[in-house]
Design a protein around this motif. Structure first.
Motif, mmCIF file in Angstrom:
data_model
loop_
_atom_site.group_PDB
_atom_site.id
_atom_site.type_symbol
_atom_site.label_atom_id
_atom_site.label_comp_id
_atom_site.label_asym_id
_atom_site.label_seq_id
_atom_site.Cartn_x
_atom_site.Cartn_y
_atom_site.Cartn_z
ATOM 1 N N MET A 218 0.857 -1.180 0.000
ATOM 2 C CA MET A 218 0.000 0.000 0.000
ATOM 3 C C MET A 218 0.900 1.238 0.000
ATOM 4 O O MET A 218 1.861 1.316 0.748
ATOM 5 N N LYS A 219 0.563 2.206 -0.835
ATOM 6 C CA LYS A 219 1.358 3.428 -0.947
ATOM 7 C C LYS A 219 0.950 4.454 0.102
ATOM 8 O O LYS A 219 -0.190 4.474 0.557
ATOM 9 N N ASP A 220 1.913 5.317 0.440
ATOM 10 C CA ASP A 220 1.683 6.379 1.407
ATOM 11 C C ASP A 220 1.248 7.651 0.684
ATOM 12 O O ASP A 220 1.930 8.128 -0.222
ATOM 13 N N LEU A 221 0.116 8.194 1.124
ATOM 14 C CA LEU A 221 -0.461 9.386 0.508
ATOM 15 C C LEU A 221 -0.610 10.485 1.542
ATOM 16 O O LEU A 221 -1.221 10.276 2.595
ATOM 17 N N THR B 176 -7.074 2.155 -0.532
ATOM 18 C CA THR B 176 -6.009 2.097 -1.523
ATOM 19 C C THR B 176 -4.681 2.642 -0.995
ATOM 20 O O THR B 176 -3.631 2.227 -1.452
ATOM 21 N N TYR B 177 -4.747 3.571 -0.050
ATOM 22 C CA TYR B 177 -3.548 4.256 0.451
ATOM 23 C C TYR B 177 -3.484 4.256 1.966
ATOM 24 O O TYR B 177 -4.504 4.249 2.637
ATOM 25 N N ARG B 178 -2.252 4.341 2.473
ATOM 26 C CA ARG B 178 -2.009 4.702 3.870
ATOM 27 C C ARG B 178 -2.017 6.223 3.897
ATOM 28 O O ARG B 178 -1.129 6.860 3.330
ATOM 29 N N ILE B 179 -3.004 6.800 4.518
ATOM 30 C CA ILE B 179 -3.236 8.239 4.428
ATOM 31 C C ILE B 179 -2.700 8.962 5.656
ATOM 32 O O ILE B 179 -2.904 8.526 6.791
ATOM 33 N N TYR C 233 6.734 10.528 1.048
ATOM 34 C CA TYR C 233 5.423 10.032 0.620
ATOM 35 C C TYR C 233 5.469 9.676 -0.857
ATOM 36 O O TYR C 233 6.217 10.271 -1.632
ATOM 37 N N ASP C 234 4.646 8.718 -1.253
ATOM 38 C CA ASP C 234 4.585 8.323 -2.658
ATOM 39 C C ASP C 234 3.851 9.350 -3.502
ATOM 40 O O ASP C 234 4.137 9.500 -4.699
#
Length: 111
Positions: free
Chosen positions: A1-4, A24-27, A102-103
């Protein structure tokens, strides 16, 4: 999971984007809003956002609050203050996201 990183203007504006992005994201919510004054309003918005983030398990980061940054930038440029304000906040969010690895980043201001 991508970091947003999500630049957030206030709690109520964060609820809907969070509901769409959370699977969808780690927020991380990033509260950076030197345009908000008086300071009581700034704090009211921050407290509401902090309450939501706490209940939703979202990391909250808070940028420096210096309304003079906004006021100096728009002085004499009142006809373009919205563009200037967006620029200040999004440039800072982009800087913070890059610095912290962050991504990607976005803002609640898009909704």
């Amino acid at each position: 999971m991508k970091d947003l990183l999500v630049h957030t203007c206030c709690g109520p504006c964060f609820v809907y984007p969070h509901s769409i992005l959370k699977d969808t994201y780690r927020i991380t919510s990033y509260y950076f809003n030197p345009n908000i004054h008086p300071s009581m309003e700034y704090m009211r918005r921050l407290e509401t956002l902090a309450g939501f983030c706490s209940s939703a398990g979202v990391d909250l980061r808070v940028g420096e609050y210096d309304p003079q940054v906004y006021l100096r930038a728009v002085a004499g440029n009142e006809n373009d203050r919205c563009r200037t304000c967006y620029s200040i906040r999004l440039n800072e969010a982009a800087r913070f996201a890059a610095e912290k690895g962050y991504d990607a980043f976005t803002t609640t201001l898009l909704i």
